[in-house]
Each structure stands twice: as structure tokens, then as C-alpha cells.
Enzyme design. Structure first.
Site: not given
Ligand code: ARG
Length: 393
Positions: A13, A96, A125
Site C-alpha cells: 500500500d 500510532r 488507524d
Molecule cells: N484492530 C487493531 C486496532 O485497531 C489492529 C489494526 C491493524 N491491523 C492490521 N491487521 N493491520 O488497533
């Protein structure tokens, strides 16, 4: 033409994003944050840098943020016992705001007006990145190409990458979306979207299958000082080493797997698999130690705080006044959280089997049923009468 600083992971991505933004006449500078995604094995950052440049970036910043991540994000969350919906130890969510903070830093250094990320428009995210940027520098413009570009599938992105000779590692790619850092791994998509199906073994990266472990249990003793893990089996470790070690040992014993259907911030439920051996061991041990040293009222109140703390982290509100205020509360509770918890790891399980603390509130002479009992049972009669008094009509 804009100068854009992109949070770059090296994946498909964000590599396509570099090209896509460049095609539109922008200058793209990539920022790669090292949060320990190599999980002690090391990540090939040279290859990531090369890929960013091949995709069209003019510059690549790589920053090792592991120590700051551990000290300023992981440890506060551990002290707070922050667990989202009873299961998720927040590895991705904690990372993040830190990545966003440095994204802003680099934008300032580069005099860029714009930052970008590769998050989907359906996830948490994007919220965490953008809320953080909004709080720390509201003048920066934010672009989220995945929310607006034309690609409808991974295959289309792969084709795009190949057209522009971006060296993408598609053969090794498993059909999952994975986010990793030193505190844990988040795995979703592919067959995991079918709730009736057990997660296949191939979705796990660092934990052995508990059913295949043919060995004896492993005991490890974790020593905490004021809520912070300091020693394992009597040996002092720096935090990064300690976490890497527990990931390795815990993973070997199949500890730290979680399968959760969670409530996302954007209103949908999604299924995510987590692997977090070190985080699991430390959370359990820390909570066990608190059981020993916190009085009942403080312990029960802290559970409410834990819930709120986890929500704030999950919701992208790290840089909020409430989180700071909760940290002050949590820190004051950690004054007595010193002592050792011996954990038994076996076939995916992790439980405390032995506890000791110089600050313990446990008094054997009061709880014992043996003859050294010092509890004055006669006092109980009056206590019960008064305790039940308000409820009599
Ligand atoms: N569900 C988790 C969160 O919102 C992880 C998000 C990213 N997950 C992923 N498989 N890329 O913190």
C-alpha cells in the site's frame, strides 16, 4: 506541487502511495518508524529504503523509536492494565500516536505542508494518525490516498507496482493484513473474515501452536519495581531486551494468542487475531502483583480507570488531557507495585504460581485457618450487624 511526508512501512500500500503521489506532481519524503517490527530478528530496513526510493521518494528517514515507544507508551499502558474489550493489549493502537508525532517532526524539519498515511478508510488507524496530527499541529494538511484512489484490490495494486518496477515482495506475502511491533502483532483479513472458521496455523508468526508443544512447563519469575518490569529470574534486563526475551520464550510456549471480534471506532465489528507473548506475560504478572499490594478500594477503582484508559488508546486519544490525568492517577497507584511473580508457561497458558512483595498487604496470620490465627472472629458479629443494617425494613 506539494512536499509530502508519508508514514512508510515498506509494504504494498504505502509503496503504491509513493508512486501515486509522485505521479500527481508531488515530492514524497518517506518516514519509516522502527517500533521493533523485526521482533528481535531485525527488519531489513535497507531493502525498505531501496523500495521507497525505487517508488519515487526523494528521501527516506528511518528512526529507531523502540525505546521511546516502550518507555512512554507501552509501560504506561502496562501500569494502567489497559486491555481493550478484555482481550486486546493495544500494540498497534499504542504505536500510532508515536509515529504521528515524528511524522509531524519531520514535516517541520522539511518545511512540508502535508503528511500522508496508508490507512484504510474503514479502520481505527486513520483516526489515530489524523487525530494526533490535528492535536499536535492543526495547520498540517493530511492526505489518505487509500480512501480516495482508484485501486479496488490488492491485485490491481500489485499490477501498478509492477508497471513502475517497484520491487514488491508479493510471492512471500500471506493473504493477511498484518501490523507488527515489539508489543505484539495484529492479523486480519483473508479467511479470518469468516467467523465460523478457526484461524489457520499459518496466520501466526511468533507463537507455536499450543497443541503441538511437547515439552515441560517453563517457570519464569518477573520482578517489578513500582510497576515496571526490571528482572527476569533474578537477572536485570533493559526493557527492550526484556520484552524481546519474553516474546521469544512466551512464543515458544504458545502464550499470547487472542482471537477477538472487536468494536471498531468507525462503527463496524471486525475479527482480529493477536499475538503478544511478552505483553500477555507482563500484563498477567503485573495484575497479580497489584492483587497483592493494592488495597481493595484502590484496586477496584483502578479497574474502572483501566477500562477508560484502554478506550482512550483505542480511540486515538493518546494526546488528550484525560489520558494525561489518568497517567497521574495510575502512577500514584504504582508506588507499592514492587515484587516478584513467578509465572508458569505451558501449552499456551500463562499463570502466576508464586508471589512475593515487600509491600504485600497479605497477612497470613489473618487469613489462615490454622492455629496461628490472629483474626478476632468475635468482631465479625458486630460488623455484619452494622453492615446489613441499612437494608432492614
Ligand atoms: N484492530 C487493531 C486496532 O485497531 C489492529 C489494526 C491493524 N491491523 C492490521 N491487521 N493491520 O488497533
Amino acid at each position: 506541487m506539494k512536499k509530502i511526508v508519508l508514514a512508510y512501512s515498506g509494504g504494498l500500500d504505502t509503496s503504491c502511495i509513493v508512486r501515486w503521489l509522485t505521479e500527481q506532481g508531488n515530492e514524497v519524503i518517506c518516514f519509516v518508524a522502527d517500533l521493533g517490527q523485526g521482533l528481535g530478528q531485525g527488519e531489513d530496513f535497507a531493502a525498505i529504503e531501496e523500495r521507497a526510493l525505487a517508488a519515487g521518494a526523494t528521501k527516506v528517514y528511518l528512526k529507531d523509536l523502540q525505546d521511546e515507544f516502550i518507555e512512554d507508551f507501552i509501560i504506561p499502558a502496562l501500569k494502567a492494565n489497559a486491555v481493550y474489550e478484555g482481550k486486546y493489549l493495544l500494540a498497534t493502537a499504542l504505536g500510532r500516536p508515536l509515529i504521528a508525532k515524528y511524522l509531524i517532526d519531520i514535516a517541520h524539519k522539511e518545511k512540508a505542508t502535508t503528511v500522508a498515511h496508508g490507512c484504510t478508510g474503514k479502520g481505527n488507524d486513520q483516526v489515530r494518525f489524523e487525530v494526533t496530527v490535528g492535536i499536535l499541529d492543526q495547520k498540517l494538511e493530511i492526505i489518505a490516498p487509500v480512501r480516495e484512489w482508484e485501486f479496488k484490490s490488492r491485485e490491481e495494486e500489485i499490477e501498478y507496482a509492477q508497471t513502475y518496477n517497484i520491487p514488491i515482495d508479493v510471492t512471500k506475502k500471506k493473504p493477511y493484513s498484518i501490523d507488527r511491533n515489539i508489543w505484539g502483532i495484529s492479523i486480519e483479513a483473508g479467511v479470518l473474515e469468516n467467523l465460523e472458521q478457526e484461524p489457520p496455523e499459518d496466520c501466526y508468526l511468533i507463537t507455536k501452536s499450543p497443541t503441538q508443544i511437547m515439552t515441560y512447563p517453563k517457570y519464569i519469575e518477573v520482578y517489578f519495581e513500582r510497576g515496571v518490569p526490571k528482572k527476569i529470574d533474578g537477572k536485570t534486563y533493559k526493557l527492550k531486551k526484556l520484552i524481546n526475551y519474553l516474546n521469544e520464550v512466551g512464543g515458544f510456549y504458545g502464550v499470547g494468542r487472542t482471537d477477538l471480534v472487536e468494536n471498531r471506532l468507525v462503527g463496524i465489528k471486525s475479527r482480529e487475531i493477536y499475538e503478544a507473548p511478552a505483553a500477555t506475560i507482563l500484563h498477567i504478572a503485573h495484575k497479580e502483583l497489584e492483587s497483592l499490594v493494592l488495597d481493595r478500594e484502590l484496586a477496584h477503582f483502578k479497574e474502572i480507570v483501566s477500562l477508560k484508559y484502554a478506550e482512550l488508546v483505542y480511540y486515538g486519544l493518546w494526546y488528550s488531557p484525560l489520558r494525561e490525568a489518568l497517567d497521574s492517577f495510575v502512577n500514584s497507584t504504582q508506588k507499592y507495585v514492587t515484587g516478584s511473580i513467578k509465572m508458569k508457561l505451558f501449552k499456551g497458558n500463562c499463570m502466576a504460581v508464586s508471589r512475593k512483595s515487600p509491600k504485600s498487604l497479605y497477612k497470613k496470620e489473618l487469613s489462615t485457618y490454622g492455629k496461628e490465627d490472629k483474626f478476632n472472629q468475635k468482631l465479625a458479629e458486630g460488623f455484619i450487624k452494622i453492615w446489613g443494617m441499612p437494608y432492614k425494613r
